[in-house]
Design an enzyme around this catalytic site. Structure first.
Site, PDB file in Angstrom:
ATOM      1  N   ASP A 203       3.354   8.412   0.465  1.00 57.82           N
ATOM      2  CA  ASP A 203       2.241   9.101  -0.184  1.00 57.82           C
ATOM      3  C   ASP A 203       2.475  10.601  -0.030  1.00 57.82           C
ATOM      4  OD1 ASP A 203       1.152   6.704  -0.843  1.00 57.82           O
ATOM      5  OD2 ASP A 203      -0.427   6.719   0.688  1.00 57.82           O
ATOM      6  N   ASP A 205       0.396  12.903   0.618  1.00 54.63           N
ATOM      7  CA  ASP A 205      -0.494  13.607   1.551  1.00 54.63           C
ATOM      8  C   ASP A 205      -0.241  13.250   3.017  1.00 54.63           C
ATOM      9  OD1 ASP A 205      -1.338  11.019   1.359  1.00 54.63           O
ATOM     10  OD2 ASP A 205      -3.377  11.460   0.691  1.00 54.63           O
ATOM     11  N   TRP A 265      -7.281   1.976  -6.647  1.00 51.92           N
ATOM     12  CA  TRP A 265      -7.033   2.053  -5.210  1.00 51.92           C
ATOM     13  C   TRP A 265      -7.085   0.681  -4.516  1.00 51.92           C
ATOM     14  CZ3 TRP A 265      -9.515   0.615  -0.811  1.00 51.92           C
ATOM     15  CH2 TRP A 265      -9.005   1.120   0.399  1.00 51.92           C
ATOM     16  N   GLU A 268      -2.378  -3.036  -3.065  1.00 53.86           N
ATOM     17  CA  GLU A 268      -0.962  -3.169  -3.460  1.00 53.86           C
ATOM     18  C   GLU A 268      -0.061  -3.198  -2.222  1.00 53.86           C
ATOM     19  OE1 GLU A 268      -2.484  -0.328  -3.379  1.00 53.86           O
ATOM     20  OE2 GLU A 268      -1.002   0.917  -2.369  1.00 53.86           O
ATOM     21  N   ASP A 269      -0.435  -2.453  -1.194  1.00 58.70           N
ATOM     22  CA  ASP A 269       0.365  -2.444   0.040  1.00 58.70           C
ATOM     23  C   ASP A 269       0.228  -3.782   0.781  1.00 58.70           C
ATOM     24  OD1 ASP A 269      -2.295  -1.830   0.476  1.00 58.70           O
ATOM     25  OD2 ASP A 269      -1.918  -0.211   1.902  1.00 58.70           O
ATOM     26  N   MET A 295      -2.826  13.361   7.689  1.00 59.44           N
ATOM     27  CA  MET A 295      -3.110  13.215   6.278  1.00 59.44           C
ATOM     28  C   MET A 295      -3.886  14.435   5.789  1.00 59.44           C
ATOM     29  SD  MET A 295      -5.140  10.089   4.645  1.00 59.44           S
ATOM     30  CE  MET A 295      -5.104   9.778   2.923  1.00 59.44           C
ATOM     31  N   HIS A 298      -8.838  14.889   1.333  1.00 49.76           N
ATOM     32  CA  HIS A 298      -9.179  15.138  -0.070  1.00 49.76           C
ATOM     33  C   HIS A 298     -10.213  14.115  -0.516  1.00 49.76           C
ATOM     34  CE1 HIS A 298      -6.705  11.620  -1.171  1.00 49.76           C
ATOM     35  NE2 HIS A 298      -5.922  12.036  -0.190  1.00 49.76           N
ATOM     36  N   ARG A 300     -11.709  11.286  -3.133  1.00 46.89           N
ATOM     37  CA  ARG A 300     -11.031  10.253  -3.919  1.00 46.89           C
ATOM     38  C   ARG A 300     -10.883  10.709  -5.379  1.00 46.89           C
ATOM     39  NH1 ARG A 300     -10.099   5.278  -2.600  1.00 46.89           N
ATOM     40  NH2 ARG A 300     -11.831   4.950  -1.181  1.00 46.89           N
TER      41      ARG A 300
HETATM   42  C1  BGN Z   1      -7.251  -1.724   3.082  1.00 50.79           C
HETATM   43  C2  BGN Z   1      -6.682  -1.750   1.673  1.00 50.79           C
HETATM   44  C3  BGN Z   1      -5.307  -1.139   1.665  1.00 50.79           C
HETATM   45  C4  BGN Z   1      -5.380   0.267   2.242  1.00 50.79           C
HETATM   46  C5  BGN Z   1      -5.978   0.211   3.632  1.00 50.79           C
HETATM   47  C6  BGN Z   1      -6.098   1.543   4.291  1.00 50.79           C
HETATM   48  C7  BGN Z   1      -7.538  -3.677   0.404  1.00 50.79           C
HETATM   49  C8  BGN Z   1      -7.322  -5.126   0.021  1.00 50.79           C
HETATM   50  C9  BGN Z   1      -8.541  -5.953   0.243  1.00 50.79           C
HETATM   51  C10 BGN Z   1      -8.768  -6.342   1.642  1.00 50.79           C
HETATM   52  N1  BGN Z   1      -6.639  -3.135   1.234  1.00 50.79           N
HETATM   53  O1  BGN Z   1      -8.535  -2.232   3.080  1.00 50.79           O
HETATM   54  O2  BGN Z   1      -4.796  -1.098   0.360  1.00 50.79           O
HETATM   55  O3  BGN Z   1      -4.107   0.858   2.307  1.00 50.79           O
HETATM   56  O4  BGN Z   1      -7.247  -0.389   3.551  1.00 50.79           O
HETATM   57  O5  BGN Z   1      -6.856   2.424   3.583  1.00 50.79           O
HETATM   58  O6  BGN Z   1      -8.466  -3.051  -0.045  1.00 50.79           O
END
Ligand code: BGN
Length: 355
Positions: A203, A205, A265, A268-269, A295, A298, A300
């Protein structure tokens, strides 16, 4: 007659001396030859542990490309000097660093750094890096953050003796942001430039506050931003894989890259984490102290609101991962820019499907 024999004796002595000189010369030549031969024999043969697959890069790249030969030993053009592989622990690391976002930073000194070349490319002059690292930053409308990132990261990456390039992948238009798809684009575009075998996804930031947190790849996929100030320098949950991560080309291809269908947002991770665990991989992490990072605060982004579909999507990773990923990636390049600090690629990644 006696005079003749006297002269003959002198001639004989001269000849003998000449023979001795020749023998000494020959011995010296043989010794030197053998020494060089054994030095050559000690140069390790190239072993590329991180990548074997051919690149996905199409041949019609118009940007400059370069491909170095062996990673372990390299004869840099011009000075004919044989370089050895860089050490496992880079010698010029400083440990904990001072990182401050309250004052604006200037990039003029970095822009004059002769060791950086067009496109944000660097390779150490003192040794040959073990890996070729593409750093991919998904981006839109965060010029100030990028400035901090470049200001702090280039010196860190150089002290880490990495052979690296910085790729800023900017989403064009005003469709909802798609971080993971931009990361896939970065992977694909970076390979058109150089034979990268390690990909760091960061990222814009996030800045590490300890340069012992090496931006490279490991035996297992690596999560680098393990102790963010935003989460009180803790991992928010064990499966967290967001922020900054690194995957070798092999690891990335094993999971078919990242999902392309997370618009907005979140989640995906977590999908990437699922992919890694479904392919039998585990997460490698630095020590909690070394993995500290800051970080830039900022609000959203308006075009990156929480994705309402993320919960259902992450529950279906197993079914979707083989068809949704680098194998199904579609986008078009709208423009690109190279400076000494980065390669920026502006892309059209399409539209989020309407619900
Ligand atoms: C989680 C997010 C991640 C994010 C982290 C940190 C979701 C999926 C549903 C449970 N995951 O809650 O994508 O990187 O927080 O901010 O929202």
């Amino acid at each position: 007659m006696a005079e003749f024999y006297g002269n003959f004796g002198g001639l004989q002595r001269t000849c003998s001396l000449l023979v001795v000189v020749c023998v000494i010369h020959l011995s010296v030549v043989i010794v030197f030859y053998l020494r060089n031969f054994s030095t050559l024999a000690r140069i390790p043969t190239p072993v590329l542990s991180l990548q074997h697959e051919p690149t996905l890069a199409p041949e019609n790249s118009t940007r400059n490309s370069s491909a170095l030969g062996t990673p372990e030993v390299d004869i840099r053009q011009g000075d004919n000097q044989t370089l050895q592989e860089c050490p496992e622990t880079p010698p010029r690391l400083e440990g904990p660093l001072h990182v401050d976002f309250s004052e604006p930073v200037k990039l003029d000194k970095l822009l004059k750094n002769p060791e950086l070349s067009l496109g944000g490319r660097y390779m150490p002059s003192e040794c040959v890096s073990q890996q070729k690292v593409a750093i991919i930053i998904p981006f839109r409308d965060r010029e100030m953050h990028l400035k901090y990132w470049l200001y702090y990261m280039h010196p860190i990456l150089q002290r880490q003796q990495l052979d690296y390039g910085v790729f800023v992948i900017e989403q064009d238009g005003d469709e909802t942001f798609n971080r993971a798809k931009l990361l896939n684009v970065g992977y694909n575009e970076a390979l058109k430039e150089y034979d990268y075998n390690c990909f760091v996804f960061s990222d814009v930031d996030l800045i590490p506050i300890d340069d012992r947190n090496l931006y490279k790849c490991y035996d297992q996929p690596r999560h680098l931003s393990v102790a963010m100030d935003k989460f009180g320098f803790q991992l928010p949950y064990n499966q967290y894989f967001g922020g900054v991560s690194s995957l070798s080309k092999e690891q990335y291809l094993k999971i078919n890259g990242f999902p392309n269908n997370y618009w907005g947002w979140g989640g995906e991770d977590d999908d990437v984490y699922n992919r890694l665990s479904f392919r039998g991989m585990t997460i490698s992490r630095p020590d909690h102290n070394i993995g500290k990072c800051k970080m830039i605060r900022h609000a959203r982004d308006k075009l990156n609101q929480p994705n309402p579909q993320r919960f259902t999507r992450i529950s279906r990773t197993r079914e979707t991962m083989d068809t949704d990923g680098i194998s199904s990636l579609e986008y078009s390049v709208v423009g690109w820019e190279k400076t000494r600090l980065y390669t920026k690629i502006v892309v059209d990644v399409g539209k989020a499907p309407h619900l």
